[in-house]
Write an enzyme that holds these catalytic residues in place. Structure first.
Site, PDB file in Angstrom:
ATOM      1  CD  GLU A 186      -2.725  -1.447   2.428  1.00 12.41           C
ATOM      2  OE1 GLU A 186      -2.680  -0.577   3.324  1.00 12.41           O
ATOM      3  OE2 GLU A 186      -3.444  -2.453   2.506  1.00 12.41           O
ATOM      4  CG  ASN A 223      -0.475  -6.990  -1.558  1.00  9.76           C
ATOM      5  OD1 ASN A 223      -1.081  -7.545  -2.461  1.00  9.76           O
ATOM      6  ND2 ASN A 223      -0.929  -6.954  -0.306  1.00  9.76           N
ATOM      7  CG  HIS A 248      -9.728  -5.795   0.532  1.00  9.54           C
ATOM      8  ND1 HIS A 248      -9.986  -6.906   1.308  1.00  9.54           N
ATOM      9  CD2 HIS A 248      -8.403  -5.542   0.678  1.00  9.54           C
ATOM     10  CE1 HIS A 248      -8.865  -7.299   1.909  1.00  9.54           C
ATOM     11  NE2 HIS A 248      -7.891  -6.481   1.533  1.00  9.54           N
ATOM     12  CD  GLU A 295      -4.485  -7.953   1.561  1.00  6.58           C
ATOM     13  OE1 GLU A 295      -5.369  -7.221   2.057  1.00  6.58           O
ATOM     14  OE2 GLU A 295      -3.269  -7.734   1.712  1.00  6.58           O
ATOM     15  CG  ASP A 319     -12.550  -9.091   1.727  1.00  2.50           C
ATOM     16  OD1 ASP A 319     -12.438  -8.108   0.964  1.00  2.50           O
ATOM     17  OD2 ASP A 319     -12.095  -9.087   2.884  1.00  2.50           O
TER      18      ASP A 319
HETATM   19  O1  9MR Z   1      -7.454  -8.201   8.320  1.00  2.00           O
HETATM   20  C1  9MR Z   1      -6.521  -7.388   9.007  1.00  2.00           C
HETATM   21  C2  9MR Z   1      -7.134  -6.900  10.303  1.00  2.00           C
HETATM   22  O2  9MR Z   1      -7.339  -7.984  11.202  1.00  2.00           O
HETATM   23  C3  9MR Z   1      -6.233  -5.856  10.937  1.00  2.00           C
HETATM   24  O3  9MR Z   1      -6.866  -5.298  12.074  1.00  2.00           O
HETATM   25  C4  9MR Z   1      -5.916  -4.769   9.906  1.00  2.00           C
HETATM   26  C5  9MR Z   1      -5.001  -3.714  10.487  1.00  2.00           C
HETATM   27  O4  9MR Z   1      -4.788  -2.697   9.627  1.00  2.00           O
HETATM   28  O5  9MR Z   1      -5.312  -5.345   8.775  1.00  2.00           O
HETATM   29  C6  9MR Z   1      -6.152  -6.217   8.118  1.00  2.00           C
HETATM   30  O6  9MR Z   1      -5.552  -6.705   6.947  1.00  2.00           O
HETATM   31  C7  9MR Z   1      -5.243  -5.741   5.960  1.00  2.00           C
HETATM   32  C8  9MR Z   1      -3.995  -6.216   5.255  1.00  2.00           C
HETATM   33  O7  9MR Z   1      -2.962  -6.433   6.169  1.00  2.00           O
HETATM   34  C9  9MR Z   1      -3.562  -5.235   4.186  1.00  2.00           C
HETATM   35  N1  9MR Z   1      -4.636  -4.945   3.272  1.00  2.00           N
HETATM   36  C10 9MR Z   1      -5.908  -4.579   3.864  1.00  2.00           C
HETATM   37  C11 9MR Z   1      -6.341  -5.628   4.887  1.00  2.00           C
HETATM   38  C12 9MR Z   1      -7.711  -5.297   5.455  1.00  2.00           C
HETATM   39  O8  9MR Z   1      -7.660  -4.102   6.162  1.00  2.00           O
END
Ligand code: 9MR
Length: 356
Positions: A172, A213, A249, A278, A280
């Site tokens: 990101e 990513n 997402h 990722e 969903d």
């Molecule tokens: O799914 C993850 C969640 O449990 C955490 O609280 C969050 C913290 O920022 O991160 C989520 O995963 C993220 C991933 O690491 C990067 N891309 C976006 C995902 C969803 O927020």
């Protein structure tokens, strides 16, 4: 599409051969897959998702439910041949205090994968988020911060060398308009932190696949254009980048544009692998049949798009059950974004991928 055979293609050929052997075994044991129901009827179970394609079919995993929920472990082991640690390899998880490492969650996931013949995607080495306080608020000089980042990458990549197939090296790094995102890394180290991160990761593991990513890069837009330009530039400089991860997402209310597959193709044409990392698809809750049908269609479009691109090597969902998902906590009023419901029943989205 390139006619040369890349390592991804060769690797998939071996997986195909393994898949053929597996199907032969499967045919020989069909009787085991016919599950008697309570009424004494017999129901054919569809083959697991992972057997439908030669690409990796993965899910994000959380160490908590992995340790405490037998049905979660069973579905994960049955359906997927790749796992990504949802949070357990992030900096705040592995080094909450400077110099004090906690590998327990990450190790647990890698061990589960090993025992279940699954591949592991590492997530993530450099991110603006989920940094420990000591780092986020450390007020380090540029030189110190550079050393800290190099040490972090070297430590974690070395620890899991041989166990991890691919790392999300930088996560990101762009804003929606395609400018580089503000972070301690950009502010202190300048844009070269990205190339450095890839080089340090490569030094620590010569054969792991190294990815950039991001989210909202699935379609052709300002952010994916900037990612494309960066990947092109890094490749031209000889920076060791092997792949581009598209988080994907999605929400039924926003959909996915027709540029999705051409976008994957333009990245693949740069000579890198591409991966859905990722996926969903959230809906406005509570869901109904129409919303779940729209969700199923989006899952299927992403699945078909990936499978249509030879270099799309991985299809990973960000959690497989509505029982555990980041979505409702981040988007109040939205959720039910996964392939299985909270009781681990297959939803229409699962059946769209795997009609049986
Ligand atoms: O799914 C993850 C969640 O449990 C955490 O609280 C969050 C913290 O920022 O991160 C989520 O995963 C993220 C991933 O690491 C990067 N891309 C976006 C995902 C969803 O927020």
């Amino acid at each position: 599409m390139s006619s040369s055979i890349g390592t991804g293609t060769l690797h998939r050929r071996w997986r195909r051969i393994a898949g053929l052997l597996a199907s032969t075994l499967l045919a020989a044991t069909t009787a085991i897959l016919v599950v008697p129901t309570a009424q004494g009827m017999e129901t054919d179970q569809p083959p697991p998702l992972k057997e439908l394609t030669d690409r990796y079919v993965g899910s994000a995993v959380a160490a908590g439910p992995l340790a405490s929920e037998a049905d979660y472990r069973a579905t994960l082991g049955r359906e997927f041949d790749s796992v990504t640690a949802e949070n357990e390899m992030k900096w705040s998880s592995v080094e909450p205090n400077r110099g004090q490492y906690n590998w327990s969650g990450a190790d647990q996931i890698v061990e589960f994968a090993d025992q279940n013949g699954q591949s592991v995607r590492g997530h993530t080495l450099v991110w603006h988020s989920q940094l420990p306080n000591w780092l986020q608020n450390g007020d380090f000089s540029a030189e110190e911060l550079r050393g800290i980042l190099q040490n972090h990458i070297t430590t974690i990549v070395t620890r899991y060398r041989g166990s991890i197939r691919a790392w999300d090296v930088v996560n990101e790094v762009f804003n929606e308009d395609g400018s580089l995102r503000d972070s301690i890394w950009l502010r202190q180290l300048g844009p070269d932190y990205i190339a450095d991160a890839f080089r340090w990761a490569r030094e620590a593991d010569p054969s792991v696949k190294l990815y950039i990513n991001d989210y909202n890069t699935e379609n052709i837009n300002a952010k994916s254009d900037a990612t494309y330009a960066l990947v092109q530039d890094l490749r031209a400089q000889g920076v060791p980048i092997d792949g581009v991860g598209f988080q994907t997402h999605l929400a039924t209310k926003y959909g996915l544009s027709d540029s999705f597959q051409p976008n994957l193709e333009r990245f693949a044409a740069l000579g890198v692998d591409v991966a859905i990392t990722e996926l969903d698809v959230r809906v406005d809750t509570p869901s109904d049949a129409a919303k779940l049908a729209a969700q199923a269609e989006l899952y299927k479009r992403v699945w078909d798009g990936c499978l249509a691109v030879d270099r799309c090597v991985e299809f990973t969902v960000w959690g497989f059950t509505d029982r555990h998902s980041w979505v409702p906590g981040t988007f109040p009023g939205e959720g039910e974004a996964c392939l299985f419901d909270a009781s681990l029943n297959a939803k229409p989205a699962y059946r769209a991928l795997n009609p049986g």
